[in-house]
Write an enzyme that holds these catalytic residues in place. Structure first.
Site, PDB file in Angstrom:
ATOM      1  N   HIS A  35      -3.121  21.853  -7.778  1.00 11.57           N
ATOM      2  CA  HIS A  35      -2.351  21.307  -8.891  1.00 11.57           C
ATOM      3  C   HIS A  35      -2.884  21.891 -10.204  1.00 11.57           C
ATOM      4  CE1 HIS A  35      -1.102  17.663  -6.485  1.00 11.57           C
ATOM      5  NE2 HIS A  35      -2.255  17.898  -5.885  1.00 11.57           N
ATOM      6  N   GLU A 117      -7.170  19.542  -8.662  1.00 13.58           N
ATOM      7  CA  GLU A 117      -6.532  19.779  -9.954  1.00 13.58           C
ATOM      8  C   GLU A 117      -7.310  20.853 -10.700  1.00 13.58           C
ATOM      9  OE1 GLU A 117      -3.834  18.410 -11.290  1.00 13.58           O
ATOM     10  OE2 GLU A 117      -3.537  16.493 -10.255  1.00 13.58           O
ATOM     11  N   HIS A 156       1.351  22.296  -5.448  1.00 15.21           N
ATOM     12  CA  HIS A 156       2.125  21.059  -5.537  1.00 15.21           C
ATOM     13  C   HIS A 156       3.624  21.372  -5.519  1.00 15.21           C
ATOM     14  CE1 HIS A 156       2.333  16.861  -7.698  1.00 15.21           C
ATOM     15  NE2 HIS A 156       2.755  16.805  -6.456  1.00 15.21           N
TER      16      HIS A 156
END
Length: 186
Positions: A35, A117, A156
């Site tokens: 992500h 992330e 994602h």
């Protein structure tokens, strides 16, 4: 950095526990989802991602925060622009990073995935140290969870097309995959 398969915590990562997780329905961990995030958008090193994942974000600090105030999300890891790795949820638990998602016909990817992330945006290049940290962390995850093969690493946007765009066109998949393959040969 070393991942402890018994606890799911990565020794050497900063720890910032998130309350936004729950138990996996099975012990399966077979997917890695990449992500990107920045809070406020396109602002880095603010500490706001950590606050967001801990439900401590002061929504009065920025207009964007009002729109995400009620979200309860997390990821297993965040890699900041300077390469710092922070862990929010044990890999053995289900972090809330994927949302409505499907991988190879299987829904609810949070059940069987780890989420990383990268501090960034869809359209700004990620840093060299982020790629280095991501490659190293990926290798640790693959050793601990061998079902995470190169074919089971995705963005994602791949599992939530039309809803999500991250990690975005600025993420260099070729660079990342070449680095993983090179490290695998060593």
């Amino acid at each position: 950095m070393q991942l402890d398969p018994a606890s799911g915590w990565c020794e050497g990562a900063q720890v910032c526990p998130s309350p936004n997780f729950n138990a996996r329905p099975t012990d399966e961990i077979s997917l890695l989802v990449i992500h990107n995030i920045s809070l406020p958008p396109a602002q880095f090193a603010t500490g706001k991602v950590q606050e967001f994942f801990q439900n401590r974000l002061d929504v009065t600090e920025h207009p964007y925060f009002a729109g995400i105030a009620d979200l309860r999300v997390s990821a297993h890891f965040l890699i900041e622009r300077d390469g710092t790795v922070t862990q929010f949820v044990s890999c053995l638990e289900r972090a809330w990073h994927a949302g409505v998602s499907v991988f190879e016909g299987r829904e609810i990817c949070n059940d069987f995935s780890v989420g990383i992330e990268l501090e960034g945006t869809d359209d700004q290049p990620f840093t060299d140290v982020q790629y280095e940290a991501l490659t190293g962390l990926t290798r640790h995850l693959q050793r601990a969870f061998p079902a995470i093969t190169p074919q089971r690493i995705c963005g994602h946007s791949d599992i939530a097309p039309g809803r999500k765009t991250d990690p975005g066109p600025a993420f260099d998949w070729v660079r990342y995959r070449v680095a993983l393959a090179k490290e695998e040969q060593q």
